[in-house]
Design an enzyme around this catalytic site. Sequence first.
Site, PDB file in Angstrom:
ATOM      1  NE  ARG A 120      -0.583   0.129   4.964  1.00 48.57           N
ATOM      2  CZ  ARG A 120      -1.181   0.139   6.146  1.00 48.57           C
ATOM      3  NH1 ARG A 120      -2.494   0.181   6.215  1.00 48.57           N
ATOM      4  NH2 ARG A 120      -0.492   0.094   7.257  1.00 48.57           N
ATOM      5  CG  ASN A 158      -4.898   5.558   6.754  1.00 46.97           C
ATOM      6  OD1 ASN A 158      -5.768   5.957   7.522  1.00 46.97           O
ATOM      7  ND2 ASN A 158      -4.091   4.568   7.048  1.00 46.97           N
ATOM      8  CD  GLU A 159      -1.269   5.190  10.353  1.00 47.12           C
ATOM      9  OE1 GLU A 159      -0.549   4.364   9.754  1.00 47.12           O
ATOM     10  OE2 GLU A 159      -1.611   5.048  11.532  1.00 47.12           O
ATOM     11  CD  GLU A 315      -5.814   3.586  12.084  1.00 45.72           C
ATOM     12  OE1 GLU A 315      -4.897   2.794  12.379  1.00 45.72           O
ATOM     13  OE2 GLU A 315      -5.954   4.065  10.962  1.00 45.72           O
ATOM     14  CD  GLU A 363      -3.159  -3.876   8.375  1.00 46.33           C
ATOM     15  OE1 GLU A 363      -4.305  -3.594   8.013  1.00 46.33           O
ATOM     16  OE2 GLU A 363      -2.337  -3.029   8.791  1.00 46.33           O
ATOM     17  CE  LYS A 364      -2.727 -14.990   7.049  1.00 49.73           C
ATOM     18  NZ  LYS A 364      -1.779 -14.195   6.249  1.00 49.73           N
TER      19      LYS A 364
HETATM   20  C1  GLA Z   1      -2.181   1.982  10.854  1.00 50.65           C
HETATM   21  C2  GLA Z   1      -3.053   2.044   9.627  1.00 50.65           C
HETATM   22  C3  GLA Z   1      -4.095   0.971   9.606  1.00 50.65           C
HETATM   23  C4  GLA Z   1      -3.530  -0.348  10.046  1.00 50.65           C
HETATM   24  C5  GLA Z   1      -2.909  -0.197  11.407  1.00 50.65           C
HETATM   25  C6  GLA Z   1      -2.326  -1.486  11.946  1.00 50.65           C
HETATM   26  O1  GLA Z   1      -2.692   2.675  11.904  1.00 50.65           O
HETATM   27  O2  GLA Z   1      -3.700   3.293   9.494  1.00 50.65           O
HETATM   28  O3  GLA Z   1      -4.590   0.877   8.288  1.00 50.65           O
HETATM   29  O4  GLA Z   1      -2.573  -0.767   9.127  1.00 50.65           O
HETATM   30  O5  GLA Z   1      -1.854   0.725  11.320  1.00 50.65           O
HETATM   31  O6  GLA Z   1      -1.799  -1.330  13.232  1.00 50.65           O
END
Ligand code: GLA
Length: 672
Positions: A120, A158-159, A315, A363-364
Amino acid sequence: MPSGSGERPAWPIGLDGIAYGCDYNPEQWPAETVAEDVRLMGEAGVSFVTLAVFAWASLEVRPGVYDWGWLDAVMDALAAAGIAVDLATATAAPPPWFSHRYPDSLLVGPDGATRWYGSRQAFCPSSTDYRQAAGELTGAIAGRYGGHPALAMWHVGNEFGCHNPACYCDRSAESFRGWLRRRYQDDLGELNRAWGTSFWSQAYRSWEELIPPRQTVSFANPGHLLDWARFCSDELLGAYLAERSVLRRLTPGVPITTNFMSFFKPVDYQAWAREVDVVSNDHYLLGHLPRPEVHLSLSGDLTRGLAGGPWWLMEHSPSAVNWQRVNQAKAPGEMIRNSLTHVARGADAVGFFQWRASPFGAEKYHSAMVPHAGTDTMVWREVVDLGAKLRRLSEVAGSRVEADAALVFTWDSWWAAEGEAHPSSEVRVVENLGEWHRAFWEAAVTTDVVAPDADLSRYRLVVVPNLYLVSDAQADALAEFVRNGGHLLVTWFSGVVDADDHVRLGGYPGAFRDLLGVRTEEFFPLPHGVATALSDGSTGRRWSELGRSEGADVMVTFAAGPVAGSPALTRHRVGSGWAYYLATHLEGPDLDALVGRLVDESGTRRAAVVWPGVEAVRRVSGNVSYLFLINHTDEAQTVPASGIDLLSGATADGSITVGPGDVAVIRQPAAG
Ligand code: GLA
């Protein structure tokens, strides 16, 4: 306030109380799951979800060809259930069709090698093809859902920079050159001066010669590296702003956020915070730390410093993550303590990654609110319990956290302080800052983490750990704080260089010499694990230095070794305040004693009576205050306090017993 817009939209639309939710990725599940998800969200009290973060490939299935059906259905189902949506622009993971079509959009490392797609964030932040495609997708999403009743906030990307903080490709080089020309107003001589390029034959004679700091055979130019760090943060910000401008144009009344990552080195969130309507943050417990919960508090205090008011915990994890060496599950009650600590420190929203644990993908093994094992699980029961607790805390939303003390931190200084070829690699800025924060935490004193440019007049006590790089204006602001009666403590390796990373000549700590009334002539850093005795019986670590007082009272000296007799702790009267200098690193009880003394001398308020293992933080609203008592021990603790515990409903009259690992939030009258 966001540039180019009117009033800042205040808060996600339609969300009151403490919001509760998660990342929701329905595109990874059969459509039938949605009904079950919405039912369970109702059971847990979920009030918002962040949707479509990684859904680009599911939405724009081929260039310009959209499949909205599934997202329409999810948005409608959420609206019907009264669940608000933080809707992503879906630009965080370009699909393979995009990367295949625009191979130049891929990121190139400092070694010149391409980082391929298949994961990603596989894009160069400077890629015009990426920005064009991301802008079109953002426009399409805003056009379709801008008026949807479920929409509460936009979630851009995102991030930013999590996996692609810096790209060294030719397109990035061109963008870097443009950034440098703007910074130095087209004056190459000024760049050469700032970078000190008379050293090692590095003078640039034309702008075209400038490149990103690609891998070299020896140390790179520190000015080059510092400007590169500034550029990379700005370049990512540019990608964010490009999407924001589309959203502002199409939906001016909808607030915009993007999720920060606390102390994430590549991105200067103090600059970014000015550009978001709602500051949101992601925080994950670092299992290798001896006390991860203290680091969590530090993250909350930084985020509050960025927001200057309520912020959004976007998160954290219900239990284990999937990206540490050993991914430790959370112990019973730990997730609730973590969540309520964020609330104590100013979060008015608690979000998780993610709703349902995936059966596939990288991320499973990351925990989720609905685990692989389903709802007959400890995690789910705690998720439901947390939802109920947050509802009981509704009235806390909007209150402000009481903090009379601050820790000063800037990204610029962090970048410069940890540069190569320095006196010591023991200058680990966030770790050293964290030790100060821990000592305040133990003393029941809440600290905002702020830049020196913040309004310091609200604090009684300000600590400046390792602020290596400081501008003249920043140094002036700190001096002004002291003149006006503040207590300031500056630690070693501070004020050493100016904003160009040039050493301030005439003795250390350069920018703070006059304020502190000290002059250091040479650093004597201590090797890892080596301690040095101080005259008051405490122990210095990491650093010592040879200096003398120039007007300051010497309170403690180095007691042995090559700098014996040199000042270790000094105090200087300036205006109606005090400026302290600490020329070494203190830890544990030695630092606790110094913090206790500074707190008492400065009249800094403690949130509660200090109680070992119990974290105490106070939020205040008008004439009401909320005392959060978080018991991190395995035993019940009976703490002096009076009022009503919003969580248990119990009335405390003089003392309250907080169960092992439990939390109380006591409503009290605010002190006048
Ligand atoms: C980040 C990402 C999420 C996910 C988490 C896993 O915060 O934004 O998409 O990958 O990490 O801890």
